[in-house]
Scaffold this active site. Structure first.
Site, PDB file in Angstrom:
ATOM      1  CG  HIS A   1       8.612 -35.548 -19.111  1.00 33.96           C
ATOM      2  ND1 HIS A   1       8.921 -36.895 -19.145  1.00 33.96           N
ATOM      3  CD2 HIS A   1       9.614 -34.915 -19.770  1.00 33.96           C
ATOM      4  CE1 HIS A   1      10.073 -37.062 -19.774  1.00 33.96           C
ATOM      5  NE2 HIS A   1      10.514 -35.884 -20.170  1.00 33.96           N
TER       6      HIS A   1
ATOM      7  CG  ASN B   1       3.057  -0.701   2.930  1.00 32.31           C
ATOM      8  OD1 ASN B   1       2.517  -1.731   2.527  1.00 32.31           O
ATOM      9  ND2 ASN B   1       4.258  -0.332   2.554  1.00 32.31           N
ATOM     10  N   GLY B   2       1.592  -2.973   5.175  1.00 36.36           N
ATOM     11  CA  GLY B   2       2.216  -4.156   5.778  1.00 36.36           C
ATOM     12  C   GLY B   2       1.147  -5.126   6.250  1.00 36.36           C
TER      13      GLY B   2
ATOM     14  CB  CYS C   1      -0.860   0.024   1.252  1.00 35.90           C
ATOM     15  SG  CYS C   1      -1.805  -1.492   1.479  1.00 35.90           S
TER      16      CYS C   1
ATOM     17  CD1 TRP D   1      -2.633  -5.082  -4.575  1.00 34.49           C
ATOM     18  CD2 TRP D   1      -1.961  -6.202  -2.763  1.00 34.49           C
ATOM     19  NE1 TRP D   1      -2.504  -6.415  -4.914  1.00 34.49           N
ATOM     20  CE2 TRP D   1      -2.093  -7.123  -3.823  1.00 34.49           C
ATOM     21  CE3 TRP D   1      -1.560  -6.682  -1.517  1.00 34.49           C
ATOM     22  CZ2 TRP D   1      -1.837  -8.479  -3.684  1.00 34.49           C
ATOM     23  CZ3 TRP D   1      -1.295  -8.029  -1.374  1.00 34.49           C
ATOM     24  CH2 TRP D   1      -1.429  -8.917  -2.452  1.00 34.49           C
TER      25      TRP D   1
ATOM     26  CD  GLU E   1       8.842 -11.482 -18.425  1.00 31.50           C
ATOM     27  OE1 GLU E   1       8.583 -12.074 -17.365  1.00 31.50           O
ATOM     28  OE2 GLU E   1       8.737 -10.261 -18.551  1.00 31.50           O
TER      29      GLU E   1
ATOM     30  CE  LYS F   1       5.589  -9.434 -18.068  1.00 34.07           C
ATOM     31  NZ  LYS F   1       6.629  -8.823 -17.287  1.00 34.07           N
TER      32      LYS F   1
ATOM     33  CE  LYS G   1       6.645  -1.393 -12.007  1.00 35.41           C
ATOM     34  NZ  LYS G   1       6.730  -2.413 -13.064  1.00 35.41           N
TER      35      LYS G   1
ATOM     36  CD  GLU H   1       2.187  -8.833 -14.789  1.00 36.58           C
ATOM     37  OE1 GLU H   1       2.972  -9.345 -15.610  1.00 36.58           O
ATOM     38  OE2 GLU H   1       2.530  -8.039 -13.926  1.00 36.58           O
TER      39      GLU H   1
ATOM     40  NE  ARG I   1       4.344   1.672  -1.598  1.00 36.21           N
ATOM     41  CZ  ARG I   1       5.636   1.471  -1.410  1.00 36.21           C
ATOM     42  NH1 ARG I   1       6.506   2.099  -2.155  1.00 36.21           N
ATOM     43  NH2 ARG I   1       6.066   0.660  -0.483  1.00 36.21           N
TER      44      ARG I   1
HETATM   45  C1  F6R Z   1       5.606  -8.994 -13.722  1.00 35.43           C
HETATM   46  C2  F6R Z   1       6.084  -8.195 -12.611  1.00 35.43           C
HETATM   47  C3  F6R Z   1       6.385  -8.858 -11.330  1.00 35.43           C
HETATM   48  C4  F6R Z   1       7.677  -8.285 -10.720  1.00 35.43           C
HETATM   49  C5  F6R Z   1       7.896  -8.877  -9.318  1.00 35.43           C
HETATM   50  C6  F6R Z   1       9.204  -8.403  -8.701  1.00 35.43           C
HETATM   51  O1  F6R Z   1       5.367  -8.221 -14.865  1.00 35.43           O
HETATM   52  O2  F6R Z   1       6.210  -6.995 -12.727  1.00 35.43           O
HETATM   53  O3  F6R Z   1       6.458 -10.251 -11.468  1.00 35.43           O
HETATM   54  O4  F6R Z   1       8.735  -8.605 -11.560  1.00 35.43           O
HETATM   55  O5  F6R Z   1       6.834  -8.497  -8.480  1.00 35.43           O
HETATM   56  O6  F6R Z   1       9.220  -7.026  -8.509  1.00 35.43           O
HETATM   57  P1  F6R Z   1      10.583  -6.279  -8.256  1.00 35.43           P
HETATM   58  O7  F6R Z   1      11.398  -6.417  -9.491  1.00 35.43           O
HETATM   59  O8  F6R Z   1      10.210  -4.851  -7.979  1.00 35.43           O
HETATM   60  O9  F6R Z   1      11.243  -6.937  -7.082  1.00 35.43           O
END
Ligand code: F6R
Length: 607
Positions: free
Chosen positions: A502, A98-99, A2, A74, A479, A483, A602, A486, A27
């Site tokens: 497998h 936050n936490g 948050c 969040w 990855e 993407k 984020k 997500e 956040r």
């Molecule tokens: C995916 C994404 C997340 C971050 C993960 C780590 O698109 O953005 O999987 O890569 O939460 O975040 P950081 O790099 O800030 O530790």
């Protein structure tokens, strides 16, 4: 996870709080709220949904007062409703958090038995009641807060207002980040320097266990042992200017398109301009004698680490252990004396990665972090920091942070290889040349945008999409799938191509899209066989390869994207870009909230 903000000023606090919350929205964005002290009393406005909805509430019912706190949430405990939105309040205090308070249920039961009435499902409300009871027992605000915090288990950054106190905010941190900002006759509190940058550039970071009393005249910090402590004031690098989308529809697309530039910037920062050698920050250990490198990270950053493992083992001949940060420390893996622990993180705040870092510190490892945000908790707790120069990444979906992480890790690999005498001069020159052409090749990859946009129309109809690859291509498959799920919410999975038979190949049916990551490297033939296996079962194959790969197998795939021919060393950096663009265009077609996808944030500052 948050975002929190606090302002003690001389003008109206509400507009500053809302502006700060907008900068913290990355956040978390499922509800938001602010509280001020107006005429000695606590007044609150809250709303579920994004900050724009809180602004609408404030337009109808403005909030007066020159001191206030704000929060963008969040959700962890309790649904993202207006009732559960922070600030939480009693008649004596309002609080933003936050936490996670891990022992909240025990405290809630105890407080309920003592007659407290709870309005929300959150863990935070117990803190408001604990402080209130201490105030009712006659303790002053700081002591009432300190005594309440002693009862808490878990992680927190807190901002607290007190009825009748229009010149006081108390802040505290344990586990979650918190900064204080020094203005001129005004003081600020915030989750990060980004939130505070338009208000002041003079920032001090609280340390673990700190409690701060902010008044208009300054800040008094008490450390975890209750002693008065000084925290150094830095001039933040963060710009106060809001980061814009330019002509792009979304931050994600803008950030994808920035990649050739920020890859180039990051690459140059690791090169000596005269010798052309890799340049690392001064190291307090000898790269040539490391017994092992342990990598921990989360999500996309973890996939960058997976690719680095292939490079470091193969090119630098150094043993590497890698794990997802949230799992790593529970394995209690034995770690050799003098080993290096490397943490990869865009934000530098991810709670699981930070916890892994602290675990490795206790195991006597050297600590290195590869970070995009220089002013972050991980940066402060590391022996050395390697920087990606991606600039602010605002879209929740990580794009340019990933490719710049790869560039930095490629440079780090070459430095390790040379220090360990694992590479000949010719080989080093070849790999350095490959590395140097990445920015221009990345720009070429962007030319496939239109083609990927067309392909997206088909993929947007799929229920499941599979990505496969081998070697570093396996990490790109993971990855690509991350993407897509997500931001488009389509079920997607990445598999090691050789693992399909497998089990996962049972998912393949007529028309199921399978994205094959297949640069023509030493594993190409084997990946090609796996591609044939899925074609035989009716898959719609999207084949990502280079000229040689397309010449060999292009006619076997339903869709072909021909990427530039590069040394296999740097191929994963380029192959990351089409999977980002594909996910983006699918999400546009499906009409999702691309920069702020549901349930995500984020910066993940809870475990
Ligand atoms: C995916 C994404 C997340 C971050 C993960 C780590 O698109 O953005 O999987 O890569 O939460 O975040 P950081 O790099 O800030 O530790």
């Amino acid at each position: 996870m948050c975002g929190i903000i606090g302002v003690i000023g001389n003008g109206p606090a509400a507009p500053l709080l809302v502006d700060g919350l907008k900068r913290l929205e990355y956040r978390g964005y499922d509800s938001a709220g602010i509280a001020t002290i107006a005429n000695g009393k606590i007044a609150r406005r809250r709303s579920e949904g994004k900050i724009a909805r809180l602004e609408a509430v404030l337009e109808n019912e403005p909030l007066e007062g020159n001191v206030g706190i704000g929060h963008t949430r969040w959700a962890t405990h309790g649904a993202p409703t207006t009732v559960n939105a922070h600030p939480h309040a009693t008649d004596r205090v309002a609080i933003v958090h936050n936490g996670i308070i891990e022992n909240f249920q025990r405290l809630r039961d105890e407080l309920t038995a003592a007659g407290c009435r709870f309005e929300t499902d959150t863990d935070t409300e117990v803190v408001a009641h604990l402080i209130t009871r201490n105030l009712e027992d006659g303790m002053p605000p700081r002591e009432a807060t300190a005594a309440a915090l002693e009862r808490l288990e878990g992680a927190f950054a807190l901002g607290i207002l007190f009825t009748g106190e229009d010149g006081l905010i108390i802040g505290a941190r344990r586990g979650s980040p918190l900064a204080i900002g020094y203005g001129d006759g005004e003081m600020f509190l915030g989750s990060d320097a980004l939130a505070l940058a338009p208000l002041t550039r003079r920032i001090a970071y609280l340390e673990e266990g700190d409690l701060v009393a902010l008044t208009r005249d300054g800040a008094v910090v008490h450390d975890a042992a209750g002693r008065v402590a000084m925290r150094e004031i830095h001039l933040t690098e963060q710009s106060g200017a809001a980061v814009g989308k330019g002509n792009y529809g979304h931050f994600m697309l803008k950030e994808i398109y920035e990649q050739p530039t920020v890859i180039g910037d990051t690459l140059s920062s690791f090169y000596h301009p005269v010798s052309g050698d890799v340049r690392l920050p001064e190291l307090p250990f000898d790269l040539g004698r490391l017994p092992k490198i342990t990598i921990a990270a989360c999500g996309t950053a973890y996939y960058a680490g997976l690719i680095a493992r292939y490079w470091l083992e193969k090119i630098a001949r150094v043993p590497v252990d890698i794990d997802i940060a949230s799992e790593f420390r529970y394995r209690d893996a034995p770690m050799p004396e003098g080993g290096l622990a490397l943490f990869i993180s865009q934000s530098g705040e991810t709670a699981d990665t930070l916890a892994a870092l602290r675990f490795c510190r206790k195991q006597g490892q050297h600590i290195a972090s590869l970070l995009n945000v220089a002013e972050s908790t991980m940066a402060r707790e590391s022996d050395i920091v390697l920087r990606t120069l991606a600039g602010p990444e605002i879209g929740v979906c990580s794009t340019k942070a990933f490719t710049t992480q790869l560039v930095a890790l490629a440079c780090f690999t070459l430095a390790c290889a040379r220090a360990r005498d694992a590479i000949s001069h010719d080989e080093e020159a070849r790999l350095s040349a490959a590395r140097a052409e990445v920015p221009s090749r990345a720009a070429e990859v962007l030319n496939h945008d239109e083609r990927l946009q067309e392909l997206a129309r088909e993929i947007a109809r799929a229920e499941t999409v599979i990505y496969i690859g081998r070697g570093t291509g396996f990490a790109i498959a993971l990855e690509g799938a991350l993407k897509l799920k997500e931001i488009s919410y389509i079920h997607a999975e990445g598999f090691a191509a050789g693992e399909l038979k497998h089990g996962p190949i049972a998912l393949v049916d007529e028309g199921v899209p399978v994205v094959v990551i297949a640069p023509s490297d030493s594993l190409f033939e084997k990946t090609a066989s796996n591609m044939e296996e899925v074609i035989a079962r009716g898959a719609h194959v999207v084949f990502l390869s280079d000229a040689a790969g397309v010449a060999a197998l292009g006619d076997r795939a339903a869709t072909v994207i021909e990427l530039p021919t590069v040394d296999p060393f740097v191929a994963p950096i380029l192959y990351a870009i089409p999977v980002q663009l594909l996910a983006y265009h699918v999400a546009v077609i499906r009409g999702t909230d691309i920069d702020q996808p549901r349930n995500l944030a984020k910066s993940v500052t809870v475990e």
